[in-house]
Design an enzyme around this catalytic site. Structure first.
Site, PDB file in Angstrom:
ATOM      1  N   ALA A  19      70.119  34.809  49.693  1.00  0.00           N
ATOM      2  CA  ALA A  19      70.888  35.845  48.986  1.00  0.00           C
ATOM      3  C   ALA A  19      71.416  35.401  47.629  1.00  0.00           C
ATOM      4  CB  ALA A  19      72.057  36.297  49.858  1.00  0.00           C
ATOM      5  N   GLY A  21      69.866  35.087  44.788  1.00  0.00           N
ATOM      6  CA  GLY A  21      69.238  35.690  43.618  1.00  0.00           C
ATOM      7  C   GLY A  21      68.108  36.614  44.009  1.00  0.00           C
ATOM      8  N   GLY A  22      67.515  37.257  43.021  1.00  0.00           N
ATOM      9  CA  GLY A  22      66.339  38.074  43.245  1.00  0.00           C
ATOM     10  C   GLY A  22      66.530  39.173  44.272  1.00  0.00           C
ATOM     11  N   ASP A  70      71.006  25.483  54.794  1.00  0.00           N
ATOM     12  CA  ASP A  70      69.670  24.991  54.466  1.00  0.00           C
ATOM     13  C   ASP A  70      68.726  25.490  55.557  1.00  0.00           C
ATOM     14  OD1 ASP A  70      67.335  23.662  53.953  1.00  0.00           O
ATOM     15  OD2 ASP A  70      68.183  21.642  54.012  1.00  0.00           O
ATOM     16  N   ASN A  97      64.911  37.272  54.307  1.00  0.00           N
ATOM     17  CA  ASN A  97      64.408  37.418  52.946  1.00  0.00           C
ATOM     18  C   ASN A  97      63.970  36.092  52.329  1.00  0.00           C
ATOM     19  OD1 ASN A  97      64.320  38.550  50.043  1.00  0.00           O
ATOM     20  ND2 ASN A  97      65.900  36.958  49.942  1.00  0.00           N
ATOM     21  N   SER A 151      55.291  40.129  51.970  1.00  0.00           N
ATOM     22  CA  SER A 151      54.630  40.151  50.668  1.00  0.00           C
ATOM     23  C   SER A 151      53.281  40.835  50.832  1.00  0.00           C
ATOM     24  CB  SER A 151      54.428  38.717  50.163  1.00  0.00           C
ATOM     25  OG  SER A 151      53.554  38.674  49.054  1.00  0.00           O
ATOM     26  N   TYR A 166      50.618  29.768  50.622  1.00  0.00           N
ATOM     27  CA  TYR A 166      51.729  30.727  50.694  1.00  0.00           C
ATOM     28  C   TYR A 166      51.265  32.016  51.353  1.00  0.00           C
ATOM     29  CZ  TYR A 166      55.099  34.205  49.003  1.00  0.00           C
ATOM     30  OH  TYR A 166      56.008  35.232  48.925  1.00  0.00           O
ATOM     31  N   LYS A 208      59.349  29.365  39.648  1.00  0.00           N
ATOM     32  CA  LYS A 208      59.423  28.265  40.613  1.00  0.00           C
ATOM     33  C   LYS A 208      58.026  27.807  41.020  1.00  0.00           C
ATOM     34  CE  LYS A 208      63.942  29.646  42.392  1.00  0.00           C
ATOM     35  NZ  LYS A 208      64.717  30.190  43.536  1.00  0.00           N
TER      36      LYS A 208
END
Length: 260
Positions: A19, A21-22, A70, A97, A151, A166, A208
Site C-alpha cells: 500500500a 504506492g501505485g 516484509d 496487491n 496482471s 514474472y 523498478k
C-alpha cells in the site's frame, strides 16, 4: 460519497498489501473514502503514514492504519494478522496487491531473482489468503471478499524476455484465484474471490524492472495513454459493491490503445 452497495462495508476492516504506492495506495485511499478501516502494509510505511494523514485531513469517513510488514517473511505476515486480530478483531476484506518484478530471464536469470518474485507474488499472496480466510471463519464472517490484483501477464506471455518469469508467477495467481473460488464453494461459504488483471498501469513498476535503464522505463509509459492506479481502485470498489450473490471472477482491463 458512499457508493451504492458499499454501505455494508462501512467500518469493516480491509487489508491492502503493497500500500505504499501505485495501485495499493490508490486502493487504500478509495476504501477509506468509502468508510472502511484499512490496514495498509509495506516494507516501509513512510508513504502510507503520509497517505493516512492526507485521508484524515480530507475528512474521509474511514481510517488508514499503516503496518510495516516484509511479505517475503512468513513470520512477519503471521505477526501482522495476529496484530489485526488483537487490535481490530480480524480481516473482512483481503486485497493481495503487493507484487515484485525482477529483470531475470529464463535463460540467464538469477535464482535469487526468481525466488524473490515467487516469494512475494505467489507465496505471500497464498499465506495472506489463508490467514484472511481463517480470520473470517473464526468470526463466522460469511460475506468476506478476497481480491487478488493480478496482471494481464497472467493471461498471456509478452515477448519481452525480462518479464517471462514474472508472467509465470501471474499465471499462478490466475490459477490460485480460481482454485480459491472452488475451495470456498466446497467449504459452503459465501466468501467471494476475485482476480483483477490490469494491463499497463503508470506506476513505478517499469522503473523498478528497468532500474539500470530509466530511459527504457520511461518509454514504457510514453507510447500510449496508460491506465492510472485509480482506474484499478475503481474496479476494486465495483467488485465490492456488487450484491453478495454476485461472483465477479475476473476483471481484465487494459488501456484502450494497448494491443495485447
Amino acid at each position: 460519497m458512499t457508493r451504492a452497495g458499499m454501505e455494508r462495508w462501512r467500518d469493516r476492516l480491509a487489508l491492502v498489501t503493497g500500500a505504499s504506492g501505485g495501485i495499493g495506495a490508490a486502493v487504500a485511499r478509495a476504501l477509506v473514502q468509502q468508510g472502511l478501516k484499512v490496514v495498509g502494509c509495506a516494507r516501509t510505511v513512510g508513504n502510507i503514514e503520509e497517505l493516512a494523514a492526507e485521508c484524515k485531513s480530507a475528512g474521509y469517513p474511514g481510517t488508514l492504519i499503516p503496518y510495516r510488514c516484509d511479505l517475503s517473511n512468513e513470520e512477519d505476515i503471521l505477526s501482522m494478522f495476529s496484530a489485526v486480530r488483537s487490535q481490530h478483531s480480524g480481516v473482512d476484506i483481503c486485497i493481495n496487491n503487493a507484487g515484485m518484478a525482477r529483470p531475470d530471464t529464463l535463460l540467464s536469470g538469477s535464482t535469487s531473482g526468481w525466488k524473490d518474485m515467487f516469494n512475494v507474488n505467489v507465496l505471500a499472496l497464498s499465506i495472506c489468503t489463508r490467514e484472511a480466510y481463517q480470520s473470517m471463519k473464526e468470526r463466522n464472517i460469511d460475506d468476506g471478499h478476497i481480491i487478488n490484483i493480478n496482471s494481464m501477464c497472467g493471461h498471456r506471455v509478452p515477448p519481452q524476455s525480462v518479464i517471462h518469469f514474472y508472467s509465470a508467477t501471474k499465471y499462478a495467481v490466475t490459477a490460485l484465484t480460481e482454485g480459491l473460488r472452488q475451495e470456498l464453494l466446497e467449504a459452503q461459504t459465501h466468501i467471494r474471490a476475485t482476480c483483477i488483471s490490469p494491463g499497463l498501469v503508470e506506476t513505478q513498476f517499469a522503473f523498478k524492472l528497468h532500474d539500470k535503464d530509466p530511459g527504457e522505463a520511461a518509454a514504457t509509459y510514453e507510447h500510449i495513454k496508460c491506465l492510472r492506479p485509480e482506474d484499478v481502485a475503481e474496479a476494486v470498489i465495483y467488485v465490492l459493491s456488487t450484491p453478495p450473490h454476485v461472483q465477479v471472477g475476473d476483471i481484465q482491463m487494459r488501456p484502450t490503445e494497448q494491443v495485447t
